[in-house]
Design an enzyme around this catalytic site. Structure first.
Site, short mmCIF file in Angstrom:
data_model
loop_
_atom_site.label_atom_id
_atom_site.label_comp_id
_atom_site.label_asym_id
_atom_site.label_seq_id
_atom_site.Cartn_x
_atom_site.Cartn_y
_atom_site.Cartn_z
N LYS A 60 0.96 -1.42 0.19
CA LYS A 60 0.03 0.09 -0.04
C LYS A 60 0.72 1.27 -0.06
O LYS A 60 1.89 1.33 0.91
CB LYS A 60 -0.71 0.13 1.21
N SER A 117 -9.69 2.10 3.28
CA SER A 117 -8.66 2.52 2.46
C SER A 117 -7.92 1.83 1.68
O SER A 117 -7.33 2.33 0.50
CB SER A 117 -7.87 3.81 3.20
N SER A 145 -9.83 -0.30 7.23
CA SER A 145 -9.07 -0.07 6.03
C SER A 145 -8.39 -1.36 5.55
O SER A 145 -8.04 -1.35 4.52
CB SER A 145 -8.21 0.95 6.10
#
Lengths: 99, 480
Positions: free
Chosen positions: B79, B154, B178
């Site tokens: 990420k 997210s 997330s």
């Protein structure tokens, strides 16, 4: 409204955040609905509850202190390599004190 | 090689029997990921050079007869809020478009030390703030299971690449759900370990008392293996836990007969019927496997959303103060004074959701409001954490839904931030309490949208959590 546009401008100033007039109007509306929801917490009497400032800490208080020994670090060129403006190993900023 | 379906055991066998080299695998995986990426926009940056160098190391170790590590040659994605030395790290923000970190996050270092091959950085909501991945400055990610829908957020990109088969495993971060929510929307396994279990050194800070790094994968075994490699004390993160790390794979085959599982009643009201139906099917399956179920109560659940959005925004407003136009790549061209450099850079650089959270956080911390909001939220958080301690005296694990509904359409909830926040209800409690929790696939809705089932256990009982997840997977729960 829980928050006037004037108050939104004040908070934006505290946060060093420039907002357009349209953003201020929208922000007042959004923060209002969120703060109204947050009011739900007033239903609870938590005056006798200790605040949870530490999530989990199962070790002794000094366990995370490191030995006072110098380790490797970045040279100034590396440390400033992402700056929008740098030179001579320093971050360059606009003039701070105006005459 | 069937790239999108490759498993870690297959890769280890292939490398060790010389069916393919790590360099060949990295090349194939990158070609496939680059060809597929336009469908989902899940990758922001590909790291060919870094991947080839990591793969070469693995091949050289194998040639010398050395053990290259349990993740040898495994194509992995990270990420883009987790820093990578020399590799652009944007946090999904315009502000950091050109940011090149001078160091690696500890989780990244450990992943590569175990032989992992990082092929790219994944898209996410700006600074990990969002539940749909629509807050990225680089465009939303589309859900590989339904391209007109969001992947969740997210860590939408990290969930999507695993579901799409463009990475075998990935790293994400979880502050209020997330990892688990996008895992559930995309049909992947996503794990939020105990707070402090994985070092956050190099995770760009959002809300420090809530931030976690954790793995995504297609199977439980692979998440357990990835967590094995990234977990453990790190002197570079003072909040990382000292507790020894067990081999999480050892719990996978233990079975669940006789395990006591709690169903918190607060999590089953207001559940969209299709998702709820799937979770009940999952529960029936676990009953057949010998789990004993009991209804339990986490009575302060209804206060979790307001509590969370005070604490996370307060911490975010402080953490994001560092983006001031001085140190991090972008400074407004319209600024002539120092004060303008701060205000205009932040005004031009941050997206709407970041601004909203900075504003809310600044407000709740401002003079006269601290006691009424932040301190109060910390007291409520203590009650929520106590709820979990109480319930885990009587049960070994909790089963809940991950999200009230499956993946929604792009744009559908964008205009109502409060509704978006409320959808985090089932995941934020685990972060507030700091307990380990994960999402496992639990079949699909009638529309074909993946549903995720959440498993939570007490602090540091990742083995118990993986034990339930693995038994569920073996019994066909992922397609229930």
């Amino acid at each position: 409204m829980k928050l006037t546009e004037e108050e939104v401008r004040y908070v934006a100033d505290l946060a060093n955040l420039e907002l357009s007039a349209a953003e201020i109007a929208r922000m007042a509306k959004d923060l209002d609905s969120i703060l109204t929801h947050i009011d739900k917490l007033n239903k609870l009497d938590v005056s006798q509850v200790e605040p949870m400032a530490q999530v989990l800490y199962e070790a002794e208080e000094t366990a995370t202190l490191s030995a006072d020994v110098a380790g490797p670090t970045y040279d100034s060129a590396t440390a400033t390599s992402n700056a929008p403006l740098a030179g001579g190993g320093f971050f360059k900023v606009p003039k701070v004190i105006e005459r | 090689m069937d790239i999108p379906k490759l498993t870690i055991p297959e890769i280890q066998k292939g490398l060790r029997t010389r069916q393919f080299s790590a360099v060949e695998l990295a090349g194939e995986a990158l070609r496939f990921a680059q060809a597929e990426n336009p469908k989902t926009n899940a990758y922001l940056i590909f790291s060919e050079e870094r991947a080839q160098a990591a793969a070469r190391r693995v091949d050289e170790q194998l040639a010398r007869g050395e053990e290259p590590g349990p993740l040898a040659g495994v194509p992995a994605a990270v990420k883009d809020v987790i820093v990578t030395k020399g590799l652009r790290t944007t946090c999904g923000s315009r502000l950091l478009e050109h940011f090149i970190p001078p160091y690696d996050a500890t989780a990244v270092t450990r992943l590569e030390q175990a032989g992992g091959v990082i092929i790219g950085k994944t898209n996410c909501d700006e600074f990990a703030m969002g539940s749909s991945n629509e807050n990225s400055a680089y465009g939303p990610v589309r859900n590989p299971a339904a391209l007109d829908r969001v992947p969740g957020g997210s860590s939408g990109g990290s969930a999507a690449v695993v579901a799409q088969g463009t990475a075998v495993v990935s790293l994400g971060s979880d502050t209020g759900g997330s990892i688990r929510q996008p895992a559930s929307f995309c049909g992947a396994v996503g794990v939020t370990p105990t707070y402090g279990r994985v070092s956050r050194y190099g995770l760009v800070a959002f809300a420090s008392s809530l931030d976690h790094i954790g793995p995504f994968s297609r199977t439980v075994h692979e998440s357990a293996l990835l967590l094995n490699t990234i977990a453990g004390r790190d002197p570079l993160d003072a909040t990382s836990a000292f507790a020894p790390v067990p081999d999480y794979r050892e719990s996978l085959d233990q079975g669940v007969r006789g395990l006591r599982i709690g169903l918190p009643k607060e999590y089953f009201a207001g559940l969209a019927s299709d998702s709820g139906g799937q979770i009940h099917k999952g529960i029936e399956l676990l009953k057949k496997l010998g789990c004993e179920f009991a209804e339990v109560s986490l009575p302060h659940t209804e206060y979790a959303v307001p509590c969370y959005y005070i604490i996370c925004t307060a911490e975010a407003s402080s953490n994001l103060a560092r983006y001031d136009g001085i140190r991090y790549t972008m400074r407004s061209k319209n600024a002539t004074t120092l004060s303008e450099a701060y205000r205009k850079t932040r005004g031009e650089g941050f997206g709407a959701e970041c601004k909203r959270r900075i504003m809310l956080g600044t407000y709740v911390l401002s003079a006269g409001y601290y006691d009424a909001y932040y301190l109060k939220a910390q007291r409520v958080r203590a009650l929520i954490a106590q709820d979990f301690r109480n319930v885990f005296q009587n049960v070994d694990a909790l089963i809940t839904p991950v999200s009230p509904f499956p993946a929604f359409k792009l744009g559908e909830k964008l205009d109502d931030p409060l509704q978006m926040y409320l959808s985090d209800i089932y995941t934020i409690t685990g972060d507030l309490a700091g307990v380990p929790c994960m999402s496992v696939p639990c079949g699909k809705t009638s529309e074909g949208l993946p549903v995720g089932m959440q498993i939570l256990t007490k602090h540091f009982d990742e083995p118990g959590m993986f034990r339930v997840a693995a038994a569920f997977e073996r019994a066909g729960g992922f397609e229930v």
